[in-house]
Design a protein around this motif. Structure first.
Motif, PDB file in Angstrom:
ATOM      1  N   LEU A  44       0.834  -1.199   0.000  1.00  0.00           N
ATOM      2  CA  LEU A  44       0.000   0.000   0.000  1.00  0.00           C
ATOM      3  C   LEU A  44       0.872   1.253   0.000  1.00  0.00           C
ATOM      4  O   LEU A  44       0.621   2.196  -0.764  1.00  0.00           O
ATOM      5  N   LEU A  45       1.908   1.260   0.814  1.00  0.00           N
ATOM      6  CA  LEU A  45       2.841   2.388   0.838  1.00  0.00           C
ATOM      7  C   LEU A  45       3.484   2.597  -0.532  1.00  0.00           C
ATOM      8  O   LEU A  45       3.584   3.727  -1.026  1.00  0.00           O
ATOM      9  N   ALA A  72      11.178   7.841   1.050  1.00  0.00           N
ATOM     10  CA  ALA A  72      11.669   6.476   1.245  1.00  0.00           C
ATOM     11  C   ALA A  72      11.582   6.094   2.712  1.00  0.00           C
ATOM     12  O   ALA A  72      12.027   6.836   3.589  1.00  0.00           O
ATOM     13  N   LEU A  73      11.020   4.928   2.958  1.00  0.00           N
ATOM     14  CA  LEU A  73      10.898   4.371   4.300  1.00  0.00           C
ATOM     15  C   LEU A  73      11.888   3.217   4.409  1.00  0.00           C
ATOM     16  O   LEU A  73      11.939   2.366   3.522  1.00  0.00           O
ATOM     17  N   SER A  95       5.471   4.904   8.964  1.00  0.00           N
ATOM     18  CA  SER A  95       4.399   5.292   8.041  1.00  0.00           C
ATOM     19  C   SER A  95       3.664   6.526   8.554  1.00  0.00           C
ATOM     20  O   SER A  95       3.089   7.270   7.764  1.00  0.00           O
ATOM     21  N   ALA A  96       3.699   6.771   9.867  1.00  0.00           N
ATOM     22  CA  ALA A  96       3.137   8.023  10.387  1.00  0.00           C
ATOM     23  C   ALA A  96       3.918   9.208   9.822  1.00  0.00           C
ATOM     24  O   ALA A  96       3.329  10.245   9.481  1.00  0.00           O
ATOM     25  N   HIS A  97       5.228   9.054   9.689  1.00  0.00           N
ATOM     26  CA  HIS A  97       6.032  10.123   9.088  1.00  0.00           C
ATOM     27  C   HIS A  97       5.685  10.281   7.600  1.00  0.00           C
ATOM     28  O   HIS A  97       5.693  11.395   7.072  1.00  0.00           O
ATOM     29  N   VAL A  98       5.374   9.174   6.934  1.00  0.00           N
ATOM     30  CA  VAL A  98       4.910   9.255   5.542  1.00  0.00           C
ATOM     31  C   VAL A  98       3.607  10.040   5.498  1.00  0.00           C
ATOM     32  O   VAL A  98       3.417  10.918   4.648  1.00  0.00           O
ATOM     33  N   LEU A 159      -5.968   5.383   8.514  1.00  0.00           N
ATOM     34  CA  LEU A 159      -5.339   6.705   8.587  1.00  0.00           C
ATOM     35  C   LEU A 159      -4.489   6.974   7.353  1.00  0.00           C
ATOM     36  O   LEU A 159      -4.528   8.067   6.783  1.00  0.00           O
ATOM     37  N   PHE A 160      -3.719   5.963   6.947  1.00  0.00           N
ATOM     38  CA  PHE A 160      -2.873   6.138   5.771  1.00  0.00           C
ATOM     39  C   PHE A 160      -3.724   6.450   4.542  1.00  0.00           C
ATOM     40  O   PHE A 160      -3.416   7.360   3.776  1.00  0.00           O
ATOM     41  N   ARG A 161      -4.795   5.711   4.367  1.00  0.00           N
ATOM     42  CA  ARG A 161      -5.680   5.968   3.230  1.00  0.00           C
ATOM     43  C   ARG A 161      -6.288   7.366   3.312  1.00  0.00           C
ATOM     44  O   ARG A 161      -6.465   8.034   2.301  1.00  0.00           O
TER      45      ARG A 161
END
Length: 184
Positions: A44-45, A72-73, A95-98, A159-161
């Motif tokens: 997903l990322l 980049a993670l 992913s919170a930082h993303v 949240l990411f979505r």
């Protein structure tokens, strides 16, 4: 390559010392159920345009990082146990930082930071105490990331979505028109 990235000002790090190791497993509701769950979230990322990288040569104590400039993670396999719960916690944190990058700013309104700190302290005293190790300019981002790492996987994905959904639409593969389904 990552030595250059580590020197960047816009690089958010998760440097987890021994006291936080116990906080890695915040609870079963937070953990990924399997490596497949972690792979699906990583996909997903990537669909949103974020590179996901695994390094075997990170400095001691570095579990993961996000570089906003390169989108980049990084997960540091040499410092992580072969445990989906620990890997998920680091992946959720980064992913919170993303999400902050997608949002181009904080995830929470100012008036909710106090509640977030109280929630982090309830989840993990060591994670709460570690926030003092960060410079004041990084603290809010880290509060949000620690809050996200303590959420169940489904909530992190939602949240990411919500924060990065527009990127999913931009990076989604073009649909192929169905043949033979005309108006006619």
């Amino acid at each position: 390559m990552w030595q250059y990235v580590l020197r960047s000002k816009r690089f958010a790090l998760v440097v987890l010392g021994a006291p936080l190791i116990g906080a890695i497993s915040i609870g079963t509701s937070v953990s990924a159920q399997s490596w497949a769950d972690i792979g699906n979230y990583s996909s997903l990322l990537r669909r949103a345009g974020t590179q996901t990288l695994v390094a075997k040569d990170c400095p001691s104590g570095l579990f993961g990082a996000f570089h906003a400039g390169r989108n980049a993670l990084l997960l540091c396999s040499n410092n992580l146990r072969d445990d989906p719960a620990q890997v998920w916690t680091v992946l959720a944190h980064e992913s919170a930082h993303v999400m902050q990058h997608c949002q181009q700013g904080p995830l929470l309104p100012d008036h909710q930071i106090g509640n977030a700190l109280a929630q982090i302290e309830k989840q993990s005293l060591s994670a709460f105490q570690e926030l003092r190790l960060y410079h004041q300019s990084q603290r809010r981002d880290e509060i949000e990331a620690r809050l996200v790492q303590g959420l169940p996987m489904a909530e992190v994905e939602a949240l990411f979505r919500g924060f990065c959904g527009d990127r999913l639409n931009r990076h989604a593969p073009k649909s192929i028109p169905a043949v033979g389904l005309g108006d006619g």
